[in-house]
Design an enzyme around this catalytic site. Structure first.
Site, PDB file in Angstrom:
ATOM      1  N   CYS A  82      50.932  10.569  -8.396  1.00  0.00           N
ATOM      2  CA  CYS A  82      51.901  10.691  -9.478  1.00  0.00           C
ATOM      3  C   CYS A  82      53.238  11.162  -8.904  1.00  0.00           C
ATOM      4  O   CYS A  82      53.286  12.164  -8.177  1.00  0.00           O
ATOM      5  CB  CYS A  82      51.386  11.683 -10.518  1.00  0.00           C
ATOM      6  SG  CYS A  82      52.553  11.983 -11.872  1.00  0.00           S
ATOM      7  N   CYS A  85      54.020  14.907 -10.369  1.00  0.00           N
ATOM      8  CA  CYS A  85      53.328  16.142  -9.970  1.00  0.00           C
ATOM      9  C   CYS A  85      52.541  16.016  -8.672  1.00  0.00           C
ATOM     10  O   CYS A  85      51.923  16.985  -8.244  1.00  0.00           O
ATOM     11  CB  CYS A  85      52.400  16.600 -11.088  1.00  0.00           C
ATOM     12  SG  CYS A  85      50.968  15.527 -11.343  1.00  0.00           S
ATOM     13  N   CYS A 130      48.927  10.424 -16.280  1.00  0.00           N
ATOM     14  CA  CYS A 130      48.438  11.352 -15.264  1.00  0.00           C
ATOM     15  C   CYS A 130      47.710  12.473 -16.000  1.00  0.00           C
ATOM     16  O   CYS A 130      48.260  13.051 -16.942  1.00  0.00           O
ATOM     17  CB  CYS A 130      49.606  11.903 -14.456  1.00  0.00           C
ATOM     18  SG  CYS A 130      49.156  13.243 -13.337  1.00  0.00           S
ATOM     19  N   CYS A 133      49.898  16.048 -15.441  1.00  0.00           N
ATOM     20  CA  CYS A 133      51.215  16.338 -16.030  1.00  0.00           C
ATOM     21  C   CYS A 133      51.509  15.513 -17.286  1.00  0.00           C
ATOM     22  O   CYS A 133      52.516  15.740 -17.942  1.00  0.00           O
ATOM     23  CB  CYS A 133      52.321  16.145 -15.004  1.00  0.00           C
ATOM     24  SG  CYS A 133      52.677  14.427 -14.574  1.00  0.00           S
ATOM     25  N   CYS A 153      47.420  -1.515 -14.658  1.00  0.00           N
ATOM     26  CA  CYS A 153      48.727  -2.089 -14.358  1.00  0.00           C
ATOM     27  C   CYS A 153      49.747  -0.944 -14.407  1.00  0.00           C
ATOM     28  O   CYS A 153      50.131  -0.490 -15.483  1.00  0.00           O
ATOM     29  CB  CYS A 153      49.025  -3.170 -15.397  1.00  0.00           C
ATOM     30  SG  CYS A 153      50.416  -4.206 -14.997  1.00  0.00           S
TER      31      CYS A 153
END
Length: 166
Positions: A82, A85, A130, A133, A153
């Site tokens: 991510c 984070c 995510c 976060c 995707c």
């Protein structure tokens, strides 16, 4: 052109006309309140930490233009994380070329993502966030390859890549 690609090109063209930038805002529900995530920052802090394109996708549920991310062509062994984070999200061993213009994977790492219903654009899709976060990463569809049959995707701008150690 297959229907999926045709739809994405039409949608991205509309987004380019509306915003003209790398990312455009999708008509989806906003990310759940920051206090529900293990990693949370004020809106001002997110704006400082992220580029404008990352902020538009991760915090405002935007979508980058297809074929615009260098991560779409990333084929080295490693981990996609991510961009908000740094939580590891996907192994390169699950990446495949979906032909849609966005990095695609058939499976996330264990407990790395959470799903949320998205009713934008007059359809029902599953948004992927995510799990640490709450950043918007993209969508998951049931037209992927074996063994899962899923296609995660993802927006490349919402992720970073760390090559595997040699």
């Amino acid at each position: 052109m297959n229907t999926r690609r045709h739809f994405f090109h039409l949608v991205s063209a509309g987004g380019a006309l509306l915003g003209g930038g790398l990312a455009w805002r999708a008509a989806t529900a906003a990310a759940p309140a920051a206090e529900t995530w293990r990693v949370s920052y004020s809106d001002a802090e997110w704006r400082k930490r992220l580029t404008s394109a990352q902020y538009a996708v991760l915090r405002q549920d935007g979508t980058e233009r297809p074929y615009s991310s260098p991560l779409n062509k990333e084929h080295r062994a490693g981990t996609f994380a991510c961009a908000g984070c740094a939580q590891p999200l996907f192994s390169s061993t699950t990446k495949f070329d979906s032909g849609t213009g966005w990095p695609s994977f058939w499976q996330p790492l264990d407990k790395a993502v959470s799903n949320q219903m998205d009713t934008g654009f007059g359809m029902v899709r599953t948004a992927v966030r995510c799990s640490q976060c709450g950043g918007h990463l993209g969508h998951v569809f049931d037209d992927g390859p074996k063994p899962t049959g899923l296609r995660y995707c993802m927006n490349g701008v919402a992720m970073s890549f760390a090559p595997a150690a040699s």
